[in-house]
Design a protein around this motif. Structure first.
Motif, PDB file in Angstrom:
ATOM      1  N   THR A 288       7.610  38.575  91.908  1.00  0.00           N
ATOM      2  CA  THR A 288       7.816  37.628  92.907  1.00  0.00           C
ATOM      3  C   THR A 288       7.764  36.258  92.094  1.00  0.00           C
ATOM      4  O   THR A 288       6.815  36.014  91.343  1.00  0.00           O
ATOM      5  CB  THR A 288       7.248  37.565  94.259  1.00  0.00           C
ATOM      6  N   ASP A 289       8.521  35.149  92.849  1.00  0.00           N
ATOM      7  CA  ASP A 289       8.200  33.820  92.490  1.00  0.00           C
ATOM      8  C   ASP A 289       6.891  33.266  92.594  1.00  0.00           C
ATOM      9  O   ASP A 289       6.264  33.476  93.766  1.00  0.00           O
ATOM     10  CB  ASP A 289       9.253  32.998  93.310  1.00  0.00           C
ATOM     11  N   GLY A 290       6.290  32.559  91.699  1.00  0.00           N
ATOM     12  CA  GLY A 290       5.189  31.860  91.685  1.00  0.00           C
ATOM     13  C   GLY A 290       3.755  32.765  91.190  1.00  0.00           C
ATOM     14  O   GLY A 290       2.778  32.162  91.163  1.00  0.00           O
ATOM     15  N   MET A 291       4.044  34.129  91.037  1.00  0.00           N
ATOM     16  CA  MET A 291       3.087  34.764  90.506  1.00  0.00           C
ATOM     17  C   MET A 291       2.845  34.777  89.176  1.00  0.00           C
ATOM     18  O   MET A 291       3.389  34.291  88.316  1.00  0.00           O
ATOM     19  CB  MET A 291       3.555  36.304  90.968  1.00  0.00           C
ATOM     20  N   GLU A 292       1.421  35.023  88.828  1.00  0.00           N
ATOM     21  CA  GLU A 292       1.096  34.797  87.455  1.00  0.00           C
ATOM     22  C   GLU A 292       1.060  36.013  86.734  1.00  0.00           C
ATOM     23  O   GLU A 292       0.522  37.144  87.104  1.00  0.00           O
ATOM     24  CB  GLU A 292      -0.148  34.120  87.315  1.00  0.00           C
ATOM     25  N   ILE A 293       1.754  36.411  85.538  1.00  0.00           N
ATOM     26  CA  ILE A 293       1.866  37.557  84.677  1.00  0.00           C
ATOM     27  C   ILE A 293       0.910  37.221  83.272  1.00  0.00           C
ATOM     28  O   ILE A 293       1.563  36.235  82.740  1.00  0.00           O
ATOM     29  CB  ILE A 293       3.335  37.877  84.424  1.00  0.00           C
TER      30      ILE A 293
END
Length: 329
Positions: A288-293
């Motif tokens: 999703t938008d804004g998540m950190e991977i």
């Protein structure tokens, strides 16, 4: 880099061996790269193996013996027959892979690509550099080295590798707009996944074009081959070679000045990202938008085009090459 070459001398394994004996209690993942046995993909395999052990994924890299797209199709067909959970791919020819990737997804297999932002039959494609940023950053450095004038040539992995050609498109357009005194020789040459072909093409182009002052080589073997050609012709400092390459493979050429520099992302990190996203998909975790991977940072996925594009460029030059090579890149 020699230690990685020796450790991973079997990177171009037969597909049947690479996909045998999958673990029964872990998600299974086969990652088909452009070609086996070259330093760039040797480093990627290290990242795959490292992250697979960490996350509990039975992940294998399959490296074909040449860049013939048919070999990638065959490898993916074999993975489908094996019933793996996830297929990863670094495409040589996006169009050639679409039918077999469609078949994989129809079989319920998740598909992840890298260096394939134009692919349609994928769940996600991830990039550690935007095509525009990568092409234009290299173009600007080449222009600086050439003093903004003179003839230059462009190498790509092949004329069917979409991302390499996108980099070339952006680089050529940037130079045309900002450095009108620079002249492109020919269009582009699909030799940059072969040291020998890049070297020979560079030698031929220098012989035919006395005003040639630069090579922009997209494809990890291109700067190596062109750099060797520069050394042979004793044109170090007069003809400038730029492009992405394995620092360990090109370290001596950089120090000699035969390769003027370039930018890269970490192929080992790309290998880790393959497995990280694969594990997320196996677990049903939405991106999703804004998540950190890990390896990508904070992401802003383009859901309509299935793309996750970030900019994580690393400069390769005389000041950085030893440190990068010592990391195994």
């Amino acid at each position: 880099m020699n230690k990685f070459t020796s450790i991973l001398a079997g990177a171009a394994l037969a597909v049947s061996a690479a996909v045998s004996a999958w673990a029964e209690d872990q998600p299974t993942m086969g990652i088909v790269v452009k070609i086996g046995g070259v330093p760039w993909f040797n480093a990627m395999e290290l990242g795959i193996n490292e992250k697979a052990a960490e996350l509990g994924v039975d992940a294998r890299m399959i490296g074909p013996t040449s860049t013939d797209p048919a070999l990638q199709v065959r490898a993916i067909e074999d993975l489908i027959a094996q019933g793996v959970d996830i297929i990863g791919v670094v495409p040589n020819d996006e169009a050639a892979l679409e039918p077999v990737l469609e078949k994989a997804r129809a079989a319920g297999i998740k598909v992840i690509a890298h260096e394939g932002p134009g692919l349609e039959n994928v769940d996600w494609d991830f990039e550690l550099a935007s095509a525009k940023g990568f092409g234009e950053t290299h173009a600007e450095l080449l222009a600086q080295k050439m003093g903004g004038e003179g003839q230059y040539a462009v190498f790509v992995g092949s004329l069917t590798v979409p991302l390499h050609n996108a980099w070339a498109d952006y680089a050529i357009a940037y130079i045309k707009k900002n450095y009108p005194k620079m002249e492109l020789i020919g269009d582009r040459y699909g030799v940059a996944e072969s040291v020998d072909d890049s070297r020979k093409t560079a030698l031929d182009l220098m012989a035919a074009n006395p005003g040639l002052k630069g090579f922009l080589a997209f494809g990890s073997q291109g700067p190596i081959g062109a750099g060797r050609a520069i050394q042979e012709r004793r044109m170090v400092g007069k003809v400038h070679v730029l492009g992405p390459f394995s620092p360990g493979q090109g370290r001596s050429l950089v120090k000699d000045g035969a390769i003027a520099g370039g930018f890269m992302w970490n192929p080992a990190e790309a290998g880790r990202v393959f497995v990280t996203i694969g594990r997320m998909m196996a677990d049903g975790t939405a991106i999703t938008d804004g998540m950190e991977i890990p390896g990508l940072g904070v992401v802003h996925p383009d859901e309509a085009n299935h793309d996750i594009i970030t900019d994580n460029l690393i400069p390769i030059n005389a000041e950085t090459v030893d440190e990068l090579a010592d990391l195994g890149l």
